[in-house]
Design a protein around this motif. Structure first.
Motif, PDB file in Angstrom:
ATOM      1  N   SER A   1     -43.079 -66.655-100.790  1.00 27.14           N
ATOM      2  CA  SER A   1     -43.661 -65.917-101.903  1.00 27.14           C
ATOM      3  C   SER A   1     -44.371 -66.892-102.824  1.00 27.14           C
ATOM      4  O   SER A   1     -43.788 -67.890-103.257  1.00 27.14           O
ATOM      5  CB  SER A   1     -42.578 -65.155-102.669  1.00 27.14           C
ATOM      6  OG  SER A   1     -43.135 -64.412-103.734  1.00 27.14           O
ATOM      7  N   CYS A   2     -45.649 -66.590-103.117  1.00 24.03           N
ATOM      8  CA  CYS A   2     -46.487 -67.461-103.948  1.00 24.03           C
ATOM      9  C   CYS A   2     -47.058 -66.645-105.109  1.00 24.03           C
ATOM     10  O   CYS A   2     -48.072 -65.957-104.940  1.00 24.03           O
ATOM     11  CB  CYS A   2     -47.632 -68.044-103.143  1.00 24.03           C
ATOM     12  SG  CYS A   2     -47.164 -68.935-101.647  1.00 24.03           S
ATOM     13  N   PRO A   3     -46.453 -66.662-106.284  1.00 22.48           N
ATOM     14  CA  PRO A   3     -47.042 -65.951-107.417  1.00 22.48           C
ATOM     15  C   PRO A   3     -48.311 -66.596-107.935  1.00 22.48           C
ATOM     16  O   PRO A   3     -49.128 -65.928-108.578  1.00 22.48           O
ATOM     17  CB  PRO A   3     -45.929 -65.980-108.456  1.00 22.48           C
ATOM     18  CG  PRO A   3     -45.120 -67.194-108.110  1.00 22.48           C
ATOM     19  CD  PRO A   3     -45.176 -67.293-106.622  1.00 22.48           C
ATOM     20  N   THR A   4     -48.486 -67.905-107.669  1.00 23.78           N
ATOM     21  CA  THR A   4     -49.697 -68.619-108.050  1.00 23.78           C
ATOM     22  C   THR A   4     -50.092 -69.558-106.909  1.00 23.78           C
ATOM     23  O   THR A   4     -49.312 -69.771-105.970  1.00 23.78           O
ATOM     24  CB  THR A   4     -49.490 -69.464-109.322  1.00 23.78           C
ATOM     25  OG1 THR A   4     -48.635 -70.592-109.014  1.00 23.78           O
ATOM     26  CG2 THR A   4     -48.850 -68.638-110.435  1.00 23.78           C
ATOM     27  N   VAL A   5     -51.264 -70.145-107.009  1.00 20.11           N
ATOM     28  CA  VAL A   5     -51.718 -71.071-105.970  1.00 20.11           C
ATOM     29  C   VAL A   5     -50.992 -72.409-106.066  1.00 20.11           C
ATOM     30  O   VAL A   5     -51.072 -73.230-105.137  1.00 20.11           O
ATOM     31  CB  VAL A   5     -53.243 -71.296-106.035  1.00 20.11           C
ATOM     32  CG1 VAL A   5     -53.989 -69.989-105.830  1.00 20.11           C
ATOM     33  CG2 VAL A   5     -53.652 -71.950-107.362  1.00 20.11           C
ATOM     34  N   SER A   6     -50.288 -72.641-107.158  1.00 18.51           N
ATOM     35  CA  SER A   6     -49.595 -73.916-107.336  1.00 18.51           C
ATOM     36  C   SER A   6     -48.075 -73.786-107.265  1.00 18.51           C
ATOM     37  O   SER A   6     -47.361 -74.733-107.611  1.00 18.51           O
ATOM     38  CB  SER A   6     -49.997 -74.565-108.665  1.00 18.51           C
ATOM     39  OG  SER A   6     -49.691 -73.710-109.748  1.00 18.51           O
ATOM     40  N   PHE A   7     -47.598 -72.606-106.826  1.00 17.16           N
ATOM     41  CA  PHE A   7     -46.153 -72.441-106.682  1.00 17.16           C
ATOM     42  C   PHE A   7     -45.857 -71.463-105.560  1.00 17.16           C
ATOM     43  O   PHE A   7     -46.325 -70.317-105.573  1.00 17.16           O
ATOM     44  CB  PHE A   7     -45.512 -71.920-107.971  1.00 17.16           C
ATOM     45  CG  PHE A   7     -44.014 -71.716-107.858  1.00 17.16           C
ATOM     46  CD1 PHE A   7     -43.130 -72.746-108.146  1.00 17.16           C
ATOM     47  CD2 PHE A   7     -43.492 -70.500-107.439  1.00 17.16           C
ATOM     48  CE1 PHE A   7     -41.758 -72.567-108.025  1.00 17.16           C
ATOM     49  CE2 PHE A   7     -42.119 -70.303-107.323  1.00 17.16           C
ATOM     50  CZ  PHE A   7     -41.251 -71.346-107.610  1.00 17.16           C
ATOM     51  N   CYS A   8     -45.074 -71.930-104.592  1.00 19.78           N
ATOM     52  CA  CYS A   8     -44.563 -71.061-103.531  1.00 19.78           C
ATOM     53  C   CYS A   8     -43.092 -71.401-103.318  1.00 19.78           C
ATOM     54  O   CYS A   8     -42.676 -72.561-103.444  1.00 19.78           O
ATOM     55  CB  CYS A   8     -45.287 -71.276-102.200  1.00 19.78           C
ATOM     56  SG  CYS A   8     -47.049 -70.902-102.190  1.00 19.78           S
ATOM     57  N   MET A   9     -42.324 -70.387-102.983  1.00 22.90           N
ATOM     58  CA  MET A   9     -40.932 -70.570-102.583  1.00 22.90           C
ATOM     59  C   MET A   9     -40.774 -69.995-101.178  1.00 22.90           C
ATOM     60  O   MET A   9     -41.239 -68.887-100.906  1.00 22.90           O
ATOM     61  CB  MET A   9     -39.980 -69.850-103.530  1.00 22.90           C
ATOM     62  CG  MET A   9     -38.505 -69.973-103.173  1.00 22.90           C
ATOM     63  SD  MET A   9     -37.794 -71.593-103.572  1.00 22.90           S
ATOM     64  CE  MET A   9     -37.627 -71.457-105.362  1.00 22.90           C
ATOM     65  N   ALA A  10     -40.145 -70.756-100.293  1.00 24.00           N
ATOM     66  CA  ALA A  10     -39.862 -70.278 -98.937  1.00 24.00           C
ATOM     67  C   ALA A  10     -38.375 -70.410 -98.675  1.00 24.00           C
ATOM     68  O   ALA A  10     -37.706 -71.295 -99.227  1.00 24.00           O
ATOM     69  CB  ALA A  10     -40.655 -71.076 -97.905  1.00 24.00           C
ATOM     70  N   VAL A  11     -37.852 -69.523 -97.824  1.00 20.90           N
ATOM     71  CA  VAL A  11     -36.441 -69.565 -97.452  1.00 20.90           C
ATOM     72  C   VAL A  11     -36.319 -69.554 -95.936  1.00 20.90           C
ATOM     73  O   VAL A  11     -37.250 -69.177 -95.226  1.00 20.90           O
ATOM     74  CB  VAL A  11     -35.648 -68.387 -98.070  1.00 20.90           C
ATOM     75  CG1 VAL A  11     -35.599 -68.516 -99.580  1.00 20.90           C
ATOM     76  CG2 VAL A  11     -36.234 -67.040 -97.654  1.00 20.90           C
ATOM     77  N   ASP A  12     -35.152 -69.974 -95.455  1.00 23.72           N
ATOM     78  CA  ASP A  12     -34.920 -70.166 -94.031  1.00 23.72           C
ATOM     79  C   ASP A  12     -34.014 -69.083 -93.467  1.00 23.72           C
ATOM     80  O   ASP A  12     -33.028 -68.686 -94.087  1.00 23.72           O
ATOM     81  CB  ASP A  12     -34.279 -71.543 -93.804  1.00 23.72           C
ATOM     82  CG  ASP A  12     -34.404 -72.019 -92.383  1.00 23.72           C
ATOM     83  OD1 ASP A  12     -33.706 -71.466 -91.507  1.00 23.72           O
ATOM     84  OD2 ASP A  12     -35.202 -72.934 -92.127  1.00 23.72           O
ATOM     85  N   ALA A  13     -34.354 -68.597 -92.289  1.00 25.03           N
ATOM     86  CA  ALA A  13     -33.598 -67.507 -91.667  1.00 25.03           C
ATOM     87  C   ALA A  13     -32.258 -67.944 -91.107  1.00 25.03           C
ATOM     88  O   ALA A  13     -31.368 -67.107 -90.899  1.00 25.03           O
ATOM     89  CB  ALA A  13     -34.426 -66.884 -90.537  1.00 25.03           C
ATOM     90  N   GLN A  14     -32.083 -69.233 -90.864  1.00 25.02           N
ATOM     91  CA  GLN A  14     -30.883 -69.698 -90.193  1.00 25.02           C
ATOM     92  C   GLN A  14     -29.840 -70.308 -91.116  1.00 25.02           C
ATOM     93  O   GLN A  14     -28.680 -70.420 -90.753  1.00 25.02           O
ATOM     94  CB  GLN A  14     -31.268 -70.734 -89.121  1.00 25.02           C
ATOM     95  CG  GLN A  14     -32.138 -70.165 -88.008  1.00 25.02           C
ATOM     96  CD  GLN A  14     -31.438 -69.061 -87.243  1.00 25.02           C
ATOM     97  OE1 GLN A  14     -30.281 -69.196 -86.881  1.00 25.02           O
ATOM     98  NE2 GLN A  14     -32.135 -67.968 -86.993  1.00 25.02           N
ATOM     99  N   ASP A  15     -30.253 -70.744 -92.291  1.00 27.74           N
ATOM    100  CA  ASP A  15     -29.291 -71.299 -93.241  1.00 27.74           C
ATOM    101  C   ASP A  15     -29.764 -70.961 -94.649  1.00 27.74           C
ATOM    102  O   ASP A  15     -30.611 -70.098 -94.843  1.00 27.74           O
ATOM    103  CB  ASP A  15     -29.093 -72.802 -93.032  1.00 27.74           C
ATOM    104  CG  ASP A  15     -30.368 -73.612 -93.269  1.00 27.74           C
ATOM    105  OD1 ASP A  15     -31.336 -73.064 -93.831  1.00 27.74           O
ATOM    106  OD2 ASP A  15     -30.383 -74.796 -92.895  1.00 27.74           O
TER     107      ASP A  15
END
Length: 288
Positions: free
Chosen positions: A43-57
């Motif tokens: 999820s990227c609310p701006t072009v200078s910030f994204c958060m990603a999460v992992d499906a396995q942990d």
């Protein structure tokens, strides 16, 4: 996939990589460090910030506009367990919500993640969407939706009895669309959910072995795009009705009866004039 502008999209790949789109071309994939290495939501609310999460942990990753780094780790609800994360949604760099492949939700305040909150006991959450820090909606692989009001989560509410919800997207606290595995769409007006309306009778269905799924993106109350779980179709919503399905991925359509199922698996729309969707073999399609 997440597109905060028509000149920037971020995609994470299950192989442990991320790539950016500048409106014309995709970058070379960049590796993300993870013990499991299967990022499944960004999820990227701006072009200078994204958060990603992992499906396995419970790994999380931060993008600062130029590079990825490890984000504060999401605490496992039971020490030593790793259910993996299902979805993350950020309204700003100072607020994100994530749900795991179980019953738990977590919020991020810009610095750290909250402890787990069991918002849907006995069920498995699918997707969360947060247009602001004061409103999120999460659905499970069942009939239930759970709402966050900025402080706490509601009790699960069965909005689609007899089937399985798959995805949700909210443009605001007064407009959301949830999609189930049968291709039914349900809209939220800020207080109640509509009855199911079939958005794509031929396309929005689970694919071979139940491995594919419909996905929806709603940047505004008068526009949503949903991609199906098997046939390479997209349908759009204009605020009152759903369009007829349009096939944009012929390889997906031709794979339904073949040995390997190809399907559209992500869509992100900045506006009605710009959407990007991608399939399971790396093809992307742009609406502009």
């Amino acid at each position: 996939m997440s597109c905060p502008s028509a000149n920037f999209c971020m995609a994470v790949l299950g192989s442990g990589y991320a790539a950016t789109f500048d409106g014309t071309t995709w970058s070379q994939p960049t590796g993300l460090s993870s013990s499991a290495g299967q990022p499944d939501s960004v999820s990227c609310p701006t072009v200078s910030f994204c958060m990603a999460v992992d499906a396995q942990d419970s790994s999380a990753f931060l993008f600062n506009g130029s590079a990825w780094s490890s984000a504060p780790r999401i605490s496992d609800p039971v020490p030593g367990t790793q259910t993996g994360m299902a979805s993350v949604s950020c309204s700003s760099p100072s607020f994100c919500a994530a749900v795991d492949n179980g019953a738990n939700a977590f919020t991020f305040n810009g610095t750290s993640w909250s402890p787990a909150t069991a918002i849907d006991p006995g069920n498995q959450l699918s997707t969360v969407s947060c247009p602001s820090a004061r409103f999120c909606a999460a659905v499970d692989y069942g009939p239930d939706v759970v709402i966050f009001n900025g402080t706490s989560w509601s009790k699960p509410s069965a909005i689609d009895p007899g089937t399985y919800l798959q995805a949700v997207s909210c443009a605001s606290a007064s407009f959301c669309v949830a999609i189930d595995r049968k291709g039914n769409a349900l809209t939220f007006n800020g207080s109640t959910w509509s009855a199911p309306v079939n958005a794509d009778p031929n396309g929005l269905t689970m694919g071979e072995g139940g491995i594919s799924w419909p996905v929806v993106s709603c940047p505004a109350s008068d526009f949503c795009a949903a991609v199906d779980g098997a046939s390479g179709n997209v349908v759009t919503f204009d605020g009152s009705a759903w369009s007829a399905p349009v096939n944009i991925d012929s390889k997906a359509a031709n794979s339904v009866s073949g040995p390997v199922l190809i399907f559209l698996m992500s869509v992100s729309c900045r506006s009605a004039a710009f959407c990007v969707t991608g399939d399971t073999i790396g093809n992307t399609f742009v609406r502009s």
